[in-house]
Enzyme design. Sequence first.
Site, short mmCIF file in Angstrom:
data_model
loop_
_atom_site.label_atom_id
_atom_site.label_comp_id
_atom_site.label_asym_id
_atom_site.label_seq_id
_atom_site.Cartn_x
_atom_site.Cartn_y
_atom_site.Cartn_z
N LYS A 78 -16.51 17.88 34.83
CA LYS A 78 -16.60 18.23 33.40
C LYS A 78 -18.02 18.67 33.04
O LYS A 78 -18.21 19.65 32.33
CB LYS A 78 -16.18 17.02 32.54
CG LYS A 78 -14.69 16.70 32.62
CD LYS A 78 -14.31 15.39 31.92
CE LYS A 78 -12.85 15.06 32.20
NZ LYS A 78 -12.39 13.81 31.57
N GLN A 113 -13.82 8.00 29.11
CA GLN A 113 -13.08 8.24 30.35
C GLN A 113 -12.17 7.05 30.65
O GLN A 113 -12.57 5.89 30.54
CB GLN A 113 -14.09 8.47 31.50
CG GLN A 113 -13.47 8.95 32.79
CD GLN A 113 -12.89 10.36 32.71
OE1 GLN A 113 -13.27 11.17 31.88
NE2 GLN A 113 -11.96 10.66 33.61
N ASP A 124 -9.87 15.06 23.94
CA ASP A 124 -8.75 14.76 24.86
C ASP A 124 -7.41 14.94 24.16
O ASP A 124 -6.37 15.06 24.81
CB ASP A 124 -8.82 13.29 25.30
CG ASP A 124 -9.66 13.06 26.54
OD1 ASP A 124 -9.71 13.96 27.41
OD2 ASP A 124 -10.26 11.97 26.64
#
Length: 281
Positions: free
Chosen positions: A53, A97, A120
């Site tokens: 990322k 995460q 997300d």
Amino acid sequence: MAFVVDGKGLAGTLKKQVKIEVAEFTAACGRPPQLTVVLVGDDAASQSYIRAKERACQRAGIASALIRLPPTITSQELLAMVDSLNRDESVDGLLVQLPLPEHLDAEPIVAAISPLKDVDCFHPENLGLLLRGCPRFVPCTPHGIMQILDSLGTDLTGLDAVVVGRSLIVGRPMAMLLIERNMTVTVCHSLTVDLPAKVRAADLVVAAVGVPGLVKGDWLKPGAIVIDVGTNYKGGGLVGDVDFPSAVKVAGTITPVPGGVGPLTVTQLLRNVLTAARLLR
Ligand code: GUN
């Protein structure tokens, strides 16, 4: 033999477009879009995803920051950190995460992230908007799959789709996006009776269960589009949820693992960071 989708190539094309729009945003606002990633503990797979990322952000001209927190952190401490990042105007996109260490419940943490920064698209408000057909963000993996389907140019209207897996991250939002394209969607899971028969009826199969090689070639309708979301580490390599050697002989189109869906997921994260930055400016 099936047409094998070049996910990396398609991601490269889409990344170029994001990069152009990021440069325009940066010129107009005097600063680049910014993504902050929170990592609790030192899970090896998470660290590798985060590196990907960060690299993708850097190449696209998006600023990124990684906040590492000890695995012993309490839920209250993590919530306080999320709250402070929600208020921080230099942060456009924010993600924590997953998975979190066992003593932490992910749900309240995800729900504490500002829905305007939730790149997300895990927040209940954003999933609700998606369900209503007017999304603010689109979850990265299902969005990437839609990009693959669009690149094929197939009219999906009226066709039968089977989504194997009912996760909040992939299976359920995937089903919503396919319904929006007027597909007839069946969502299968671990308790589905006669899964091979369900898959055999499908013009499009999306496999997202995390069982290596589950979907076999002789389960498929000849010519079907097969999208493999599996990322399973087996025998030192990465394998999908579809048994590629048998499936490639029957499918009309198939995504490989690696090099299929994965590269598109990161690309859509970049797209969501840009969307968040535009929302917040
Ligand atoms: N863990 C594995 N994939 C993801 C993802 O897309 N987002 C977050 N937050 N955690 C993950």
